[in-house]
Every structure is written in C-alpha cells, then in structure tokens.
Scaffold this motif. Structure first.
Motif: not given
Length: 97
Positions: A80-82, A87-97
């Motif tokens: 939910k936090r991700i 949705g708010e234009g927050g941090i975008i990164a690879e999920d498997d890092v």
C-alpha cells in the motif's frame, strides 16, 4: 502461471478481476476465461498478468517439488505504501534491488 495462481494472487492483494485487467492491460473477459479454464490464453496475456502481479507485490512460485503457489513480495502495508508513493510521484526504483 496457472489459473489457480491467478485467483490466489488476486486474493492476496485484494484485487478484483477489473483491478487486474487495469493493471495488466488484459481484458477482464480474458482473465475470467483464463481463471475458469474456458479458453486458452496467449503467452503475451500471461506475461502481462505476471508483470502486473509482480508490480502489485505478488511473487509466483513455480512447481519445485513442494507445489506451485503465490506469496506476497512485500507485506500488505509495504504494498500500500509503495502504491501511494508511486501514485504521488514518489521514489521510483527497482523492487528487487
């Protein structure tokens, strides 16, 4: 991915067929047909469903002697936090890092 994994994956993250259709770009009727085994679904649709589940926080577990299944990639609160951050234009990164 099997039809059972599709149903279980949706249940884990509380997605309706319509939610999965929106996330994957696969028509809801195709998803329904796949889950009920009415028709065979093409490889591209399956790949889109798998990608949507992985993005939504579901990890598909292949048959490995213990049986196929699904599990949460993250806890529900993390999912939910991700989603909120994305949705708010927050941090975008690879999920498997």
């Amino acid at each position: 991915m099997t039809p059972a994994q599709c149903r279980a994956g949706r249940a884990l993250i509380e997605w309706t067929i319509e939610d999965l259709a929106e996330a994957s770009g696969v028509a809801a009727s195709v998803i329904t047909d796949f889950e009920t085994r009415r028709t065979q679904v093409d490889r591209e649709a399956i790949e889109a469903l798998v990608a949507a589940f992985e993005h939504g926080g579901v990890r598909l577990i292949p048959e490995n002697g213990g049986g196929e299944g699904v599990r949460l990639k993250f806890s529900r609160s993390e999912v939910k936090r991700i989603a909120t951050l994305e949705g708010e234009g927050g941090i975008i990164a690879e999920d498997d890092v």
